[in-house]
Motif scaffolding. Structure first.
Motif, PDB file in Angstrom:
ATOM      1  N   PRO A 257      15.380  -7.712   4.181  1.00  0.00           N
ATOM      2  CA  PRO A 257      14.067  -7.194   4.595  1.00  0.00           C
ATOM      3  C   PRO A 257      13.558  -6.085   3.670  1.00  0.00           C
ATOM      4  CG  PRO A 257      15.488  -7.420   6.498  1.00  0.00           C
ATOM      5  CD  PRO A 257      16.346  -7.676   5.289  1.00  0.00           C
ATOM      6  N   LYS A 258      14.479  -5.448   2.958  1.00  0.00           N
ATOM      7  CA  LYS A 258      14.081  -4.394   2.030  1.00  0.00           C
ATOM      8  C   LYS A 258      13.115  -4.930   0.976  1.00  0.00           C
ATOM      9  CE  LYS A 258      15.906  -1.022  -1.174  1.00  0.00           C
ATOM     10  NZ  LYS A 258      17.042  -0.564  -1.943  1.00  0.00           N
ATOM     11  N   ASN A 259      13.277  -6.187   0.584  1.00  0.00           N
ATOM     12  CA  ASN A 259      12.365  -6.776  -0.398  1.00  0.00           C
ATOM     13  C   ASN A 259      10.933  -6.798   0.133  1.00  0.00           C
ATOM     14  OD1 ASN A 259      14.840  -7.259  -1.555  1.00  0.00           O
ATOM     15  ND2 ASN A 259      14.437  -9.385  -2.045  1.00  0.00           N
ATOM     16  N   PHE A 260      10.782  -7.145   1.392  1.00  0.00           N
ATOM     17  CA  PHE A 260       9.450  -7.186   2.002  1.00  0.00           C
ATOM     18  C   PHE A 260       8.836  -5.787   2.052  1.00  0.00           C
ATOM     19  CE2 PHE A 260       6.819  -7.034   5.924  1.00  0.00           C
ATOM     20  CZ  PHE A 260       5.781  -7.832   5.475  1.00  0.00           C
ATOM     21  N   TYR A 261       9.636  -4.807   2.435  1.00  0.00           N
ATOM     22  CA  TYR A 261       9.123  -3.442   2.512  1.00  0.00           C
ATOM     23  C   TYR A 261       8.834  -2.876   1.124  1.00  0.00           C
ATOM     24  CZ  TYR A 261      10.288  -3.885   7.379  1.00  0.00           C
ATOM     25  OH  TYR A 261      10.337  -4.319   8.670  1.00  0.00           O
ATOM     26  N   SER A 262       9.560  -3.311   0.116  1.00  0.00           N
ATOM     27  CA  SER A 262       9.251  -2.925  -1.266  1.00  0.00           C
ATOM     28  C   SER A 262       7.904  -3.504  -1.676  1.00  0.00           C
ATOM     29  CB  SER A 262      10.338  -3.414  -2.218  1.00  0.00           C
ATOM     30  OG  SER A 262      11.559  -2.800  -1.932  1.00  0.00           O
ATOM     31  N   PHE A 263       7.646  -4.739  -1.269  1.00  0.00           N
ATOM     32  CA  PHE A 263       6.346  -5.363  -1.520  1.00  0.00           C
ATOM     33  C   PHE A 263       5.234  -4.545  -0.860  1.00  0.00           C
ATOM     34  CE2 PHE A 263       3.225  -8.187   0.613  1.00  0.00           C
ATOM     35  CZ  PHE A 263       2.463  -8.533  -0.488  1.00  0.00           C
ATOM     36  N   LEU A 264       5.429  -4.151   0.393  1.00  0.00           N
ATOM     37  CA  LEU A 264       4.422  -3.354   1.097  1.00  0.00           C
ATOM     38  C   LEU A 264       4.183  -2.015   0.398  1.00  0.00           C
ATOM     39  CD1 LEU A 264       5.373  -3.958   4.836  1.00  0.00           C
ATOM     40  CD2 LEU A 264       3.559  -5.046   3.516  1.00  0.00           C
ATOM     41  N   ASN A 265       5.257  -1.381  -0.052  1.00  0.00           N
ATOM     42  CA  ASN A 265       5.114  -0.113  -0.779  1.00  0.00           C
ATOM     43  C   ASN A 265       4.339  -0.304  -2.075  1.00  0.00           C
ATOM     44  OD1 ASN A 265       6.458   1.459   1.089  1.00  0.00           O
ATOM     45  ND2 ASN A 265       8.438   1.219   0.100  1.00  0.00           N
ATOM     46  N   TYR A 266       4.600  -1.385  -2.788  1.00  0.00           N
ATOM     47  CA  TYR A 266       3.885  -1.668  -4.030  1.00  0.00           C
ATOM     48  C   TYR A 266       2.393  -1.846  -3.764  1.00  0.00           C
ATOM     49  CZ  TYR A 266       2.431  -3.828  -8.373  1.00  0.00           C
ATOM     50  OH  TYR A 266       1.773  -4.104  -9.548  1.00  0.00           O
ATOM     51  N   VAL A 267       2.078  -2.587  -2.717  1.00  0.00           N
ATOM     52  CA  VAL A 267       0.670  -2.816  -2.350  1.00  0.00           C
ATOM     53  C   VAL A 267      -0.013  -1.490  -2.037  1.00  0.00           C
ATOM     54  CG1 VAL A 267      -0.814  -3.795  -0.556  1.00  0.00           C
ATOM     55  CG2 VAL A 267       0.975  -5.193  -1.595  1.00  0.00           C
ATOM     56  N   GLU A 268       0.659  -0.636  -1.282  1.00  0.00           N
ATOM     57  CA  GLU A 268       0.071   0.648  -0.906  1.00  0.00           C
ATOM     58  C   GLU A 268      -0.087   1.571  -2.106  1.00  0.00           C
ATOM     59  OE1 GLU A 268       1.041   4.471   1.944  1.00  0.00           O
ATOM     60  OE2 GLU A 268       2.055   2.576   2.316  1.00  0.00           O
ATOM     61  N   GLU A 269       0.930   1.668  -2.931  1.00  0.00           N
ATOM     62  CA  GLU A 269       0.888   2.572  -4.082  1.00  0.00           C
ATOM     63  C   GLU A 269      -0.168   2.156  -5.094  1.00  0.00           C
ATOM     64  OE1 GLU A 269       4.848   2.593  -5.614  1.00  0.00           O
ATOM     65  OE2 GLU A 269       5.615   3.807  -3.954  1.00  0.00           O
ATOM     66  N   ASN A 270      -0.378   0.853  -5.263  1.00  0.00           N
ATOM     67  CA  ASN A 270      -1.340   0.368  -6.241  1.00  0.00           C
ATOM     68  C   ASN A 270      -2.705   0.087  -5.642  1.00  0.00           C
ATOM     69  OD1 ASN A 270       0.149   0.058  -8.882  1.00  0.00           O
ATOM     70  ND2 ASN A 270       1.563  -0.828  -7.397  1.00  0.00           N
ATOM     71  N   ARG A 271      -2.861   0.401  -4.359  1.00  0.00           N
ATOM     72  CA  ARG A 271      -4.144   0.309  -3.657  1.00  0.00           C
ATOM     73  C   ARG A 271      -4.748  -1.090  -3.775  1.00  0.00           C
ATOM     74  NH1 ARG A 271      -4.590   4.726  -6.965  1.00  0.00           N
ATOM     75  NH2 ARG A 271      -3.863   6.594  -6.014  1.00  0.00           N
ATOM     76  N   ILE A 272      -3.931  -2.072  -3.574  1.00  0.00           N
ATOM     77  CA  ILE A 272      -4.406  -3.452  -3.598  1.00  0.00           C
ATOM     78  C   ILE A 272      -5.031  -3.734  -2.238  1.00  0.00           C
ATOM     79  CG2 ILE A 272      -3.720  -5.862  -3.851  1.00  0.00           C
ATOM     80  CD1 ILE A 272      -1.364  -4.834  -5.565  1.00  0.00           C
ATOM     81  N   PRO A 273      -6.267  -4.259  -2.207  1.00  0.00           N
ATOM     82  CA  PRO A 273      -6.963  -4.464  -0.922  1.00  0.00           C
ATOM     83  C   PRO A 273      -6.430  -5.669  -0.152  1.00  0.00           C
ATOM     84  CG  PRO A 273      -8.348  -5.161  -2.729  1.00  0.00           C
ATOM     85  CD  PRO A 273      -7.124  -4.572  -3.346  1.00  0.00           C
ATOM     86  N   ILE A 274      -5.247  -5.484   0.386  1.00  0.00           N
ATOM     87  CA  ILE A 274      -4.576  -6.523   1.164  1.00  0.00           C
ATOM     88  C   ILE A 274      -4.278  -5.957   2.536  1.00  0.00           C
ATOM     89  CG2 ILE A 274      -2.413  -7.804   1.429  1.00  0.00           C
ATOM     90  CD1 ILE A 274      -2.226  -8.051  -1.539  1.00  0.00           C
ATOM     91  N   LYS A 275      -4.435  -6.818   3.539  1.00  0.00           N
ATOM     92  CA  LYS A 275      -4.048  -6.417   4.886  1.00  0.00           C
ATOM     93  C   LYS A 275      -3.032  -7.436   5.385  1.00  0.00           C
ATOM     94  CE  LYS A 275      -5.807  -5.681   9.529  1.00  0.00           C
ATOM     95  NZ  LYS A 275      -6.961  -5.862  10.417  1.00  0.00           N
ATOM     96  N   ILE A 276      -1.869  -6.963   5.758  1.00  0.00           N
ATOM     97  CA  ILE A 276      -0.830  -7.818   6.329  1.00  0.00           C
ATOM     98  C   ILE A 276      -1.107  -7.913   7.818  1.00  0.00           C
ATOM     99  CG2 ILE A 276       1.646  -8.177   6.616  1.00  0.00           C
ATOM    100  CD1 ILE A 276       0.747  -8.044   3.671  1.00  0.00           C
TER     101      ILE A 276
END
Length: 165
Positions: free
Chosen positions: A123-142
């Motif tokens: 599950p850490k991989n998924f949370y790393s993905f979420l952190n990447y999205v947040e840090e790079n301000r990608i306009p994605i909503k899970i």
């Protein structure tokens, strides 16, 4: 020393005290009043300076927020496509499948929803993905639900909404 000399010394002493009082009354007391006025002006200026510093701090925070949102605007303008999403997800997992579910065009932007299924090791991989999205301000909503199923690897399914102009 006679009484006459004592009276003269007394008169000179009274004259000295009178002159001293005149100097104090006409020279020092007005300066003390000005000093009090200056002290009051200084306290008013200090309070105005404090207000200006607070406003400056608010402006700095607003400027920081504006710069932070510019990152989102960059992806909104250029768009974040399905292919970009797939390439990003491949970094964090394997057997990535992205299927278009829905597309909405709002007044000022469009929203494309995808169903994502992929396999991850932890599950850490998924949370790393979420952190990447947040840090790079990608306009994605899970969107929920996020489904984790344990098999040989963890099978992950969730919906993603991509925002763009």
């Amino acid at each position: 020393m006679g009484a006459k000399n004592k009276i003269i010394y007394l008169l000179y002493t009274l004259l000295f005290i009178s002159l001293f009082y005149a100097v104090v009354a006409f020279l020092i007391i007005p300066d003390m009043k000005r000093a009090g006025d200056l002290k009051e002006n200084i306290s008013q200026l200090e309070s105005k300076l404090k207000i200006l510093k607070e406003k400056n701090s608010d402006l700095q925070n607003s400027f920081f927020d504006l710069n932070w949102y510019k990152g989102y605007l960059r992806y909104f303008e250029n768009g974040f496509s399905k292919k970009d999403l797939e390439n990003l997800l491949i970094i964090y997992g394997s057997e990535v499948a992205v299927k278009k579910v829905d597309k909405n065009i709002e007044e000022n932007y469009k929203v494309v929803k995808y169903l994502v299924s992929m396999k991850i090791e932890t599950p850490k991989n998924f949370y790393s993905f979420l952190n990447y999205v947040e840090e790079n301000r990608i306009p994605i909503k899970i969107e929920y639900p996020i489904v984790f199923e344990k098999k040989d690897l963890i099978e992950l399914r969730f919906k993603v909404a991509l925002y763009s102009f």
